[in-house]
Write an enzyme that holds these catalytic residues in place. Structure first.
Site, PDB file in Angstrom:
ATOM      1  N   SER A  67      35.961  37.830  42.263  1.00  0.00           N
ATOM      2  CA  SER A  67      36.949  37.603  41.206  1.00  0.00           C
ATOM      3  C   SER A  67      37.153  36.126  40.884  1.00  0.00           C
ATOM      4  O   SER A  67      38.267  35.586  40.997  1.00  0.00           O
ATOM      5  CB  SER A  67      38.262  38.248  41.619  1.00  0.00           C
ATOM      6  N   ARG A 103      38.204  43.351  50.715  1.00  0.00           N
ATOM      7  CA  ARG A 103      37.924  44.719  51.157  1.00  0.00           C
ATOM      8  C   ARG A 103      36.433  44.991  51.188  1.00  0.00           C
ATOM      9  O   ARG A 103      35.687  44.495  50.333  1.00  0.00           O
ATOM     10  CB  ARG A 103      38.534  45.715  50.165  1.00  0.00           C
ATOM     11  N   ASP A 129      36.609  41.130  38.839  1.00  0.00           N
ATOM     12  CA  ASP A 129      37.584  42.215  39.102  1.00  0.00           C
ATOM     13  C   ASP A 129      38.100  42.863  37.822  1.00  0.00           C
ATOM     14  O   ASP A 129      38.392  44.055  37.777  1.00  0.00           O
ATOM     15  CB  ASP A 129      38.747  41.755  39.993  1.00  0.00           C
TER      16      ASP A 129
HETATM   17  C1  BG6 Z   1      42.837  44.940  43.415  1.00  0.00           C
HETATM   18  C2  BG6 Z   1      41.398  44.941  42.984  1.00  0.00           C
HETATM   19  O1  BG6 Z   1      43.343  46.225  43.329  1.00  0.00           O
HETATM   20  O2  BG6 Z   1      43.543  44.067  42.574  1.00  0.00           O
HETATM   21  C3  BG6 Z   1      40.862  43.524  43.096  1.00  0.00           C
HETATM   22  O3  BG6 Z   1      40.655  45.807  43.774  1.00  0.00           O
HETATM   23  C4  BG6 Z   1      41.694  42.603  42.270  1.00  0.00           C
HETATM   24  O4  BG6 Z   1      39.530  43.468  42.674  1.00  0.00           O
HETATM   25  C5  BG6 Z   1      43.131  42.724  42.652  1.00  0.00           C
HETATM   26  O5  BG6 Z   1      41.242  41.274  42.425  1.00  0.00           O
HETATM   27  C6  BG6 Z   1      43.988  41.883  41.787  1.00  0.00           C
HETATM   28  O6  BG6 Z   1      45.317  41.918  42.220  1.00  0.00           O
HETATM   29  P1  BG6 Z   1      45.906  40.969  43.321  1.00  0.00           P
HETATM   30  O7  BG6 Z   1      47.349  41.039  43.089  1.00  0.00           O
HETATM   31  O8  BG6 Z   1      45.491  41.525  44.648  1.00  0.00           O
HETATM   32  O9  BG6 Z   1      45.382  39.606  43.073  1.00  0.00           O
HETATM   33  C1  GLC Z   2      41.215  34.179  38.431  1.00  0.00           C
HETATM   34  C2  GLC Z   2      39.706  34.252  38.392  1.00  0.00           C
HETATM   35  C3  GLC Z   2      39.268  35.436  37.594  1.00  0.00           C
HETATM   36  C4  GLC Z   2      39.938  36.684  38.104  1.00  0.00           C
HETATM   37  C5  GLC Z   2      41.428  36.519  38.106  1.00  0.00           C
HETATM   38  C6  GLC Z   2      42.140  37.719  38.627  1.00  0.00           C
HETATM   39  O1  GLC Z   2      41.631  33.911  37.153  1.00  0.00           O
HETATM   40  O2  GLC Z   2      39.194  33.071  37.845  1.00  0.00           O
HETATM   41  O3  GLC Z   2      37.876  35.578  37.667  1.00  0.00           O
HETATM   42  O4  GLC Z   2      39.590  37.753  37.290  1.00  0.00           O
HETATM   43  O5  GLC Z   2      41.762  35.400  38.872  1.00  0.00           O
HETATM   44  O6  GLC Z   2      41.828  37.980  39.935  1.00  0.00           O
END
Ligand code: BG6
Ligand code: GLC
Ligand code: BG6
Ligand code: GLC
Length: 929
Positions: A616, A552, A670
């Site tokens: 992340s 995003r 994240d």
């Molecule tokens: C989102 C966050 O809501 O959730 C992201 O904005 C995050 O930063 C993500 O990585 C994690 O959830 P998923 O299920 O999309 O991996």
């Molecule tokens: C993976 C990444 C970590 C992140 C997580 C959730 O473990 O290594 O940095 O926070 O995924 O997205």
């Protein structure tokens, strides 16, 4: 002389013959005249074929009504699904206990089914014991009835010297209407026959038996079967065509194999399932009123269940003798029998039994038996009386077999039509004292059935060994399937001790990671975020959010002071797999392309906005705006990134594009973005948890504990634990299953992120797929067919797992999800798939809970507190979409960290908001410095 003599002799013989002929003729006429007068008296009980066809047609209509979900409630034929989906197929094996409750005898049995070496056929050995069942128990407290069953079972084990140590699978023949949603579950709908035990209606009879079985016995009640089903299976053992079970005993009932697609109450449309018609209730809505006599009404009125079991009261052994008595009583009162003299015995309910009826209708001794029986009732019968009473018996028992024939004709016609056959070849398995012991019943029944349905070639097989042999067959199949399934799923079950031990290992991992120069698989990366937001943050920021399900780009506007608020504008951009796994340059060029598009979209290409980058993945940070990628995780594998500063890479890519500029102020994990976003609402939020594509946690650690940094003057810093790495050193090997290993082997980072592979969305579906593959290969699923769909990695995305496990979803919907994924399933398959998903996701939630317990207890100890109140900010599709994940996680934390009171706050708007807040603080700090 001699000749004459011979002639005389002939003459003599002749005259003797004609005398006896005349006598016989006279007797016959006499007999006929008596019978005729009885026939006339009982004309309403004598049903001719047209009437039987009419009843059969009504019966067929009622079956249809009972099978349909809409009309089932109003139907008298309940057409209960039995969850028995096939007749014996020869693979049954083992030793089983059986309890047979509800017929004229209460029995406990042991059934041994074995395949004999070198022979195709299996042998069945049975030992049984009949136990008395005092009448008070039938109409007393239900608990006492089942306690008695349990005591008899125990006595049986002792008597037969059957080990009390071993676990014994048990099949429960329970001959009353039960609503079953599985083979090992059945809610008692209502009692019938002479049972009226209190407190059991609506209860699960399997559970009731389990609870009653006293502690000294290790008995596993695996299947609940109606006696009709047991009978069909018993006879099916020797005759594969046996697809109907019929009881004409104390009660009456029938079951048959119906097409699954017609059984609305069970989902699925392939194959067949045995349906227990509970036909004894036919007529309860008045459908037989025009065939009822005053005697039937009297029987009903004097029964323990008036208005119920109309057909049963016209047909079965509990009532036939009484019907005869009522008819004879009436005829006597009218002066048609015994010169009108009624005795007390004749007035007494139950004095004529069905056994009497059978004896009175014996071929040779019938009349003599009749006389003896009547004498026993203190009656003084004349020869006409005996003939008349015998004929009453015939009319009553003939009506019974005629009604059964009409019902059976309806079932057979239905089966024939279901299968679109011109002629049907089928076997009916039959049991029950009336059928077995009445001298003419069976023959009459067979004859009428064949007349009513000439297009069905019916073979009737008497169930010699009762319904328990069949119940054992059903139990054998249940045991085999359950055992194999359990074997596969038991490896996912974690005991409280195992979870405690995972907590301890996570704690050790956290501690090790904090040490300088540590090589702990839990990396414990400093985030350079020293405090949570305080509401003074403000400004306009650009944010990127890379690494979750979606990429995003956001514009975040923060206002401080009294009107503090955060407003977001964002756009989602897909990142194609070839970019995720291409070169670093391509990846960052793509990101910059998306930023450019977004800036056009919001019309801010010219503004040099401060940017917070939610990235992340594990990054080693030396400052808030420097982050060296330690290693890719999840589905990313772009080359030339690991070991490089991703902020630099982004900057370079922006330069390459040369269309806009930004000020990259912060790089944020994240988890950290999520914690900050939630802390904006709740200052107690000092932990960030992601349970999504990946799995990770950050929390506020005391700086004194962070050996890696010399930032002495600050108190705390947020640490990105990267807990997904736990287990890379083998410390989780004892809980890792063969399925997890298969998932790890097929992943792009073999041997890495072992905890993440047990707990996060990217992998759970894959673990499920591995289990399903295994079950299919072992013939327990999808008819043993390993399809291309099942071989496709990634088909079970988190959203599908979540949908499959939703309690609100009917099995039919589960099937349609599986269908959508290309997996053709029966209703049993869907149940198994749901179970597998449940086992895998539950373990994931428990492991995250154990990890979280380690984190909160560490914070509590850091702060020297007996009790910690803390909030966890949470994000991630698994946590948000899965119907049970969050509850199981939270329960585990409560159990493993009882001194911590943890509140969970869902991050509604993603971590971009947190990244912007961090950027705001960092920017201010930059300015202040
Ligand atoms: C989102 C966050 O809501 O959730 C992201 O904005 C995050 O930063 C993500 O990585 C994690 O959830 P998923 O299920 O999309 O991996
Ligand atoms: C993976 C990444 C970590 C992140 C997580 C959730 O473990 O290594 O940095 O926070 O995924 O997205
Ligand atoms: C027995 C079966 O042979 O017949 C029972 O084992 C069944 O399960 C019974 O209920 C039905 O007949 P009756 O006459 O005993 O009610
Ligand atoms: C009663 C019961 C039924 C049983 C039959 C024969 O009708 O309701 O479940 O099969 O008796 O025992």
């Amino acid at each position: 002389m001699i000749r004459r003599g011979v002639e005389e002799g002939n003459i003599l013989t002749h005259s003797a013959d004609s005398a006896s002929f005349c006598l016989s003729l006279l007797l016959l006429l006499f007999f006929l005249s008596v019978s005729l007068f009885v026939d006339r008296f009982l004309y309403a009980m004598r049903l001719h074929d047209d009437q039987l066809r009419d009843i059969s047609a009504r019966f067929q209509a009622e079956m249809k009504k009972g099978l349909s979900a809409e009309s089932n409630a109003a139907a008298t034929l309940k057409m209960l699904p039995t969850h028995v989906c096939s007749t014996p197929d020869g693979s049954e094996n083992g030793e089983f206990l059986a309890v047979d409750l509800g017929g004229s005898k209460f029995k406990v049995l042991q059934v041994k089914v074995r395949k004999e070496a070198g022979r195709v056929r299996r042998s069945v050995e049975m030992q049984e014991q009949t136990y008395p069942l005092p009448k008070e128990l039938l109409i007393g407290r239900g608990v006492e009835l089942f306690d008695h069953v349990s005591e008899c079972l125990k006595d049986f084990l002792l008597q037969k010297k059957i080990s009390l140590e071993k676990k014994h699978p048990l099949g429960f023949t329970f001959s009353f209407p039960c609503q079953q949603t599985a083979l090992n579950q059945g809610l008692l709908l209502n009692w019938s026959k002479n049972y009226w035990a209190r407190g059991l209606q609506g209860k699960d009879m399997v559970n009731t038996l389990r609870q009653a079985i006293s502690r000294g016995m290790d008995v596993d009640v695996l299947a609940l079967v109606n006696d009709t089903v047991g009978t069909m299976m018993t006879c099916g053992f020797d005759d594969q065509h046996c697809e109907v079970g019929l009881i004409i005993g104390t009660g009456t009932n029938a079951c048959y194999m119906e097409e699954l697609r017609h059984i609305d109450l069970v989902e699925g449309d392939e194959g067949r399932m045995c349906v227990n018609t509970e036909w004894g209730a036919f007529g309860d809505d008045g459908a037989l009123d025009d065939y009822l006599t005053e005697f039937d009404r009297d029987i009903d009125a004097a029964s323990i269940n008036p208005g119920k079991q109309c057909l049963e009261k016209m047909v079965s052994g509990l009532y036939l003798g009484e019907l005869v008595r009522l008819v004879v009583l009436k005829m006597t009162k009218l002066g048609l029998l015994f010169d009108g003299r009624v005795t007390d015995a004749l007035r007494t309910k139950g004095k004529i039994t069905t056994a009497h009826v059978a004896a009175m209708e014996q071929y040779k001794d019938g009349l003599k038996n009749t006389r003896d029986i009547l004498l026993d009732l203190s009656l003084n019968p004349s020869p006409d009386d005996c003939i008349a009473v015998q004929h009453v018996c015939t009319v009553v028992s003939f009506r019974s077999s005629n009604l059964v024939a009409a019902g059976l004709a309806a079932i057979l016609t239905r089966i024939r039509q279901n299968r679109k056959l011109k002629t049907l070849r089928i076997t009916v398995g039959v049991d029950g004292t009336v059928y077995k012991t009445h001298p003419q019943y069976a023959k009459r029944l067979h004859k009428v059935v064949r007349r009513l349905v000439p297009d069905c070639h019916v073979r009737f097989v008497l169930s010699e060994s009762g319904s328990s042999k069949g119940a054992a067959m059903v139990t054998a199949v249940a045991q085999r399937v359950t055992a194999r399934r359990h074997q596969s799923l038991s490896s996912f079950r974690l005991s409280r001790d195992q979870l405690r031990s995972v907590k301890a290992r996570m704690r050790a991992g956290l501690e090790a990671g904090l040490k300088s120069n540590s090589h702990s698989p839990v990396k414990m990366l400093p985030s350079y975020v020293f405090r949570t937001p305080d509401g003074t943050e403000c400004g306009k920021y650009l944010a990127l959010d890379l690494g979750g399900t979606n990429f995003r780009v956001l514009l975040v506007k923060i206002r401080s002071g009294l009107r503090r608020s955060v407003r977001l504008y964002n756009k989602l951009y897909p990142i194609p797999l070839e970019i995720m796994q291409g070169t670093g340059e391509e990846l960052f060029d793509h990101i910059v392309h998306c930023i450019s598009d977004f800036l056009d979209y919001v019309g801010m290409k010219k503004a040099r906005l401060p940017l917070g980058f939610t990235f992340s993945f594990p990054c080693l940070q030396a400052a808030i705006n420097v982050g060296t990628l330690v290693s890719w995780t999840k589905g990313f594998k772009a080359t030339d990134c690991e070991g490089n500063d991703v902020v630099d890479m982004l900057r370079e890519a922006i330069k390459r594009r040369n269309e806009f500029d930004v000020d990259i102020v912060a790089i944020v994990n994240d988890t950290v973005g999520t914690m900050m976003s939630c802390a904006y609402e709740d200052p107690q939020c000092e932990i960030g948890l992601i349970a999504g594509t990946g799995s990770n946690v950050c929390y506020m650690e005391e700086l004194r504990n962070i050996e890696k940094n010399g930032l002495g003057e600050m108190q705390r810093m947020c640490i990105n634990t990267e807990w997904g790495g736990l287990g890379e050193d083998g410390c989780l090997d004892d809980i890792i299953t063969e399925y997890d290993n298969a998932v790890d082997r097929e992943s792009i980072n073999h041997g890495r992120q072992r905890f993440e592979k047990l707990t996060s969305g990217l992998y759970l579906g894959e673990v499920v797929r591995q289990v399903l593959l295994d079950l299919t290969r072992r013939g327990l699923l999808f008819k043993g067919r390993v399809t291309e769909a099942l071989k496709t990695p990634g088909i079970f995305e988190t959203k599908y797992l979540s949908q499959i496990e939703s309690d609100r979803l009917a099995l039919l919907q589960v099937r349609s999800i599986l269908q959508h994924l290309g997996l053709d399933s029966t209703c049993d398959d869907s149940i198994i798939v749901k179970e597998v998903c449940g086992a895998v996701s539950r373990r994931a939630a428990q492991l995250c809970g154990a990890g979280m317990a380690a984190v909160v207890d560490k914070i509590r100890e850091n702060r020297g507190l007996d009790q910690l109140n803390i909030t966890v900010g949470v994000d991630g599709t698994l946590y948000k979409l899965h119907p049970h994940f969050s509850t199981v996680l939270q329960e585990t934390v409560v159990a493993l960290a009882p001194q911590c009171y943890v509140t969970y706050l869902l991050s509604e708007e993603g971590s971009g908001r947190g990244a912007a807040l961090i950027t705001a603080v960092a920017r201010r700090d930059q300015v202040e410095m």
